[in-house]
Design a protein around this motif. Structure first.
Motif, mmCIF file in Angstrom:
data_model
loop_
_atom_site.group_PDB
_atom_site.id
_atom_site.type_symbol
_atom_site.label_atom_id
_atom_site.label_comp_id
_atom_site.label_asym_id
_atom_site.label_seq_id
_atom_site.Cartn_x
_atom_site.Cartn_y
_atom_site.Cartn_z
ATOM 1 N N ALA A 62 0.836 -1.190 0.000
ATOM 2 C CA ALA A 62 0.000 0.000 0.000
ATOM 3 C C ALA A 62 0.878 1.249 0.000
ATOM 4 C CB ALA A 62 -0.913 -0.005 1.215
ATOM 5 N N GLY A 63 0.482 2.206 -0.816
ATOM 6 C CA GLY A 63 1.262 3.420 -0.976
ATOM 7 C C GLY A 63 2.255 3.354 -2.120
ATOM 8 N N GLY A 64 2.453 2.175 -2.654
ATOM 9 C CA GLY A 64 3.403 1.994 -3.736
ATOM 10 C C GLY A 64 2.811 2.286 -5.100
ATOM 11 N N SER A 65 3.579 1.961 -6.128
ATOM 12 C CA SER A 65 3.188 2.266 -7.508
ATOM 13 C C SER A 65 3.399 1.053 -8.413
ATOM 14 C CB SER A 65 4.025 3.434 -8.047
ATOM 15 O OG SER A 65 3.835 4.606 -7.293
ATOM 16 N N LEU A 66 2.622 1.016 -9.458
ATOM 17 C CA LEU A 66 2.770 0.027 -10.524
ATOM 18 C C LEU A 66 2.385 0.702 -11.832
ATOM 19 C CD1 LEU A 66 1.204 -3.391 -9.382
ATOM 20 C CD2 LEU A 66 3.591 -2.960 -9.968
ATOM 21 N N SER A 81 0.144 5.711 -5.237
ATOM 22 C CA SER A 81 -0.576 5.743 -3.951
ATOM 23 C C SER A 81 -1.603 4.627 -3.874
ATOM 24 C CB SER A 81 -1.256 7.111 -3.771
ATOM 25 O OG SER A 81 -0.328 8.160 -3.821
ATOM 26 N N LEU A 82 -1.167 3.440 -4.207
ATOM 27 C CA LEU A 82 -2.089 2.311 -4.263
ATOM 28 C C LEU A 82 -2.657 1.990 -2.892
ATOM 29 C CD1 LEU A 82 -0.155 0.190 -6.861
ATOM 30 C CD2 LEU A 82 -2.551 0.875 -7.063
ATOM 31 N N THR A 113 -6.837 -3.648 -5.184
ATOM 32 C CA THR A 113 -6.593 -5.043 -5.547
ATOM 33 C C THR A 113 -7.687 -5.545 -6.467
ATOM 34 O OG1 THR A 113 -5.403 -5.540 -3.504
ATOM 35 C CG2 THR A 113 -6.448 -7.382 -4.639
ATOM 36 N N ALA A 114 -7.286 -6.048 -7.629
ATOM 37 C CA ALA A 114 -8.258 -6.471 -8.633
ATOM 38 C C ALA A 114 -7.521 -7.069 -9.819
ATOM 39 C CB ALA A 114 -9.108 -5.288 -9.104
ATOM 40 N N VAL A 115 -8.297 -7.719 -10.679
ATOM 41 C CA VAL A 115 -7.800 -8.055 -12.002
ATOM 42 C C VAL A 115 -8.114 -6.869 -12.901
ATOM 43 C CG1 VAL A 115 -7.971 -9.621 -13.952
ATOM 44 C CG2 VAL A 115 -8.138 -10.515 -11.625
ATOM 45 N N VAL A 172 -3.435 -7.275 -10.016
ATOM 46 C CA VAL A 172 -2.753 -6.324 -9.136
ATOM 47 C C VAL A 172 -3.182 -6.634 -7.710
ATOM 48 C CG1 VAL A 172 -2.539 -3.912 -8.456
ATOM 49 C CG2 VAL A 172 -2.600 -4.538 -10.886
ATOM 50 N N THR A 173 -2.207 -6.900 -6.865
ATOM 51 C CA THR A 173 -2.488 -7.188 -5.464
ATOM 52 C C THR A 173 -1.764 -6.162 -4.601
ATOM 53 O OG1 THR A 173 -2.656 -9.554 -5.926
ATOM 54 C CG2 THR A 173 -2.390 -8.901 -3.630
#
Length: 123
Positions: free
Chosen positions: A12-16, A84-85, A90-92, A119-120
């Motif tokens: 959480a808080g990260g990026s993709l 800021s995930l 979390t989802a496909v 994405v988890t």
């Protein structure tokens, strides 16, 4: 054909950054690439879309200010930068494409769909 990639596990808080590569066709003047997602036990949700002719962008309320959609014209690829995930992200994630009119947030407006990428977001 649409090829989605870039999913994975992030805190959480990260990026993709997700990618959606389009190939095998001539794109209409009204072509739009959209991202949708479906979380566990949830309905499919609109995330973002970009209109190729104008680079106009559209976002779902839950991701505004955190996600950015953009494209690389030379590569026929659309990217979804997710910052800021949150756990609820979390989802496909699915990318979709087609000649879309006034409602790019409607999944039924899209003709083509890529496979999902997971994405988890962990705490």
């Amino acid at each position: 054909q649409l090829q989605a990639s870039g999913g994975g596990l992030v805190q959480a808080g990260g990026s993709l950054r997700l990618s959606c590569a389009a190939s095998g066709r001539t794109f209409s003047s009204n072509y739009v690439t959209g991202w949708f997602r479906q979380g566990p036990g949830k309905e499919r949700e609109f995330v973002a879309a970009i209109r190729w002719r104008t680079d106009s962008t559209y976002y779902g309320d839950s991701v505004k200010g955190r996600f950015t959609i953009y494209r690389d014209n030379g590569k026929n690829t659309v990217y979804l930068q997710m910052n800021s995930l949150k756990l609820e992200d979390t989802a496909v994630y699915y990318c979709a494409g087609g000649a879309v009119g006034l409602r790019p947030s409607l999944s039924r407006a899209y003709e083509y769909w890529g496979q999902g990428t997971l994405v988890t977001v962990s705490s």
